[in-house]
Write a protein that holds these residues in place. Sequence first.
Motif, mmCIF file in Angstrom:
data_model
loop_
_atom_site.group_PDB
_atom_site.id
_atom_site.type_symbol
_atom_site.label_atom_id
_atom_site.label_comp_id
_atom_site.label_asym_id
_atom_site.label_seq_id
_atom_site.Cartn_x
_atom_site.Cartn_y
_atom_site.Cartn_z
ATOM 1 N N VAL A 6 0.874 -1.169 0.000
ATOM 2 C CA VAL A 6 0.000 0.000 0.000
ATOM 3 C C VAL A 6 0.912 1.220 0.000
ATOM 4 C CG1 VAL A 6 -1.745 1.306 1.266
ATOM 5 C CG2 VAL A 6 -1.816 -1.190 1.282
ATOM 6 N N ARG A 7 0.731 2.078 -1.002
ATOM 7 C CA ARG A 7 1.551 3.287 -1.122
ATOM 8 C C ARG A 7 0.659 4.512 -1.050
ATOM 9 N NH1 ARG A 7 6.399 2.127 -5.015
ATOM 10 N NH2 ARG A 7 6.609 -0.097 -4.666
ATOM 11 N N ASP A 8 1.219 5.585 -0.521
ATOM 12 C CA ASP A 8 0.481 6.845 -0.531
ATOM 13 C C ASP A 8 1.391 7.956 -1.039
ATOM 14 O OD1 ASP A 8 2.074 7.902 1.511
ATOM 15 O OD2 ASP A 8 0.610 7.522 3.073
ATOM 16 N N SER A 9 0.832 9.125 -1.189
ATOM 17 C CA SER A 9 1.612 10.268 -1.668
ATOM 18 C C SER A 9 1.610 11.377 -0.618
ATOM 19 C CB SER A 9 1.030 10.782 -2.991
ATOM 20 O OG SER A 9 -0.341 11.121 -2.823
ATOM 21 N N GLY A 10 1.669 10.970 0.653
ATOM 22 C CA GLY A 10 1.662 11.926 1.761
ATOM 23 C C GLY A 10 3.048 12.390 2.135
ATOM 24 N N ASN A 11 3.198 12.721 3.409
ATOM 25 C CA ASN A 11 4.462 13.276 3.921
ATOM 26 C C ASN A 11 5.461 12.219 4.346
ATOM 27 O OD1 ASN A 11 3.471 15.893 3.596
ATOM 28 N ND2 ASN A 11 2.464 15.824 5.593
ATOM 29 N N GLY A 12 5.132 10.942 4.200
ATOM 30 C CA GLY A 12 6.038 9.886 4.623
ATOM 31 C C GLY A 12 5.973 9.658 6.121
ATOM 32 N N VAL A 13 6.836 8.797 6.598
ATOM 33 C CA VAL A 13 6.913 8.467 8.022
ATOM 34 C C VAL A 13 8.261 8.972 8.535
ATOM 35 C CG1 VAL A 13 6.917 6.589 9.704
ATOM 36 C CG2 VAL A 13 5.516 6.392 7.640
ATOM 37 N N MET A 52 7.071 -7.972 7.199
ATOM 38 C CA MET A 52 6.349 -6.727 6.990
ATOM 39 C C MET A 52 7.335 -5.585 7.108
ATOM 40 S SD MET A 52 2.870 -5.724 8.954
ATOM 41 C CE MET A 52 1.892 -4.342 8.440
ATOM 42 N N GLN A 53 7.159 -4.547 6.284
ATOM 43 C CA GLN A 53 8.083 -3.423 6.350
ATOM 44 C C GLN A 53 7.385 -2.129 5.945
ATOM 45 O OE1 GLN A 53 11.321 -4.113 3.644
ATOM 46 N NE2 GLN A 53 10.103 -3.704 1.850
ATOM 47 N N VAL A 54 8.003 -1.031 6.306
ATOM 48 C CA VAL A 54 7.565 0.296 5.895
ATOM 49 C C VAL A 54 8.792 1.063 5.435
ATOM 50 C CG1 VAL A 54 7.727 1.221 8.243
ATOM 51 C CG2 VAL A 54 6.317 2.402 6.550
ATOM 52 N N HIS A 55 8.634 1.823 4.361
ATOM 53 C CA HIS A 55 9.724 2.704 3.943
ATOM 54 C C HIS A 55 9.140 3.926 3.231
ATOM 55 C CE1 HIS A 55 9.144 0.253 0.270
ATOM 56 N NE2 HIS A 55 9.492 1.362 -0.354
ATOM 57 N N ASN A 56 9.884 5.001 3.281
ATOM 58 C CA ASN A 56 9.476 6.218 2.600
ATOM 59 C C ASN A 56 9.831 6.128 1.128
ATOM 60 O OD1 ASN A 56 8.348 7.628 4.786
ATOM 61 N ND2 ASN A 56 10.384 8.211 5.509
ATOM 62 N N GLU A 58 13.541 14.488 -1.701
ATOM 63 C CA GLU A 58 12.228 14.850 -1.153
ATOM 64 C C GLU A 58 11.376 13.607 -0.920
ATOM 65 O OE1 GLU A 58 8.296 17.462 -2.434
ATOM 66 O OE2 GLU A 58 9.949 17.243 -3.835
ATOM 67 N N VAL A 59 10.785 13.505 0.281
ATOM 68 C CA VAL A 59 9.863 12.410 0.591
ATOM 69 C C VAL A 59 8.537 12.716 -0.086
ATOM 70 C CG1 VAL A 59 8.630 11.188 2.411
ATOM 71 C CG2 VAL A 59 10.977 11.921 2.798
ATOM 72 N N VAL A 60 8.059 11.775 -0.892
ATOM 73 C CA VAL A 60 6.819 11.985 -1.634
ATOM 74 C C VAL A 60 5.753 10.951 -1.276
ATOM 75 C CG1 VAL A 60 7.914 13.210 -3.545
ATOM 76 C CG2 VAL A 60 7.723 10.711 -3.618
ATOM 77 N N GLY A 61 5.977 10.208 -0.195
ATOM 78 C CA GLY A 61 4.996 9.223 0.245
ATOM 79 C C GLY A 61 5.666 8.121 1.036
ATOM 80 N N CYS A 62 4.887 7.092 1.338
ATOM 81 C CA CYS A 62 5.451 5.928 2.005
ATOM 82 C C CYS A 62 4.779 4.665 1.486
ATOM 83 C CB CYS A 62 5.338 6.029 3.526
ATOM 84 S SG CYS A 62 3.704 5.771 4.178
#
Length: 99
Positions: free
Chosen positions: A7-14, A52-56, A62-66
């Motif tokens: 699942v990807r988003d285009s928010g501010n990242g983590v 399971m993992q999370v990454h920006n 520039e962070v463009v999501g996570c």
Amino acid sequence: EVVEFSVRDSGNGVPDEMIERIYEAFYSTKSEGMGIGLKLCRSIVESHHGRMQVHNIYNGEEVVGCCFSFWIPVVSRLKVGDASTGPATEPVTDTERAR
């Protein structure tokens, strides 16, 4: 072979300091959060021999999501055998192992 779900988003990242703690039990960034959701999800995934993992996501610096992702192997790494036949050599699916 694995099945992967992302699942990807285009928010501010983590933020980096959150990534280090995001799977800790009772850690939450929400004022009304209990902090067990991601810990529970990770426990379920790992009980099926997955990860399971999370990454920006970056565009340059520039962070463009996570992206949150997990994968689960199609075939379990566990082997099934019994005392009469000796150790098994063929891996089985988790469904076959459950039977």
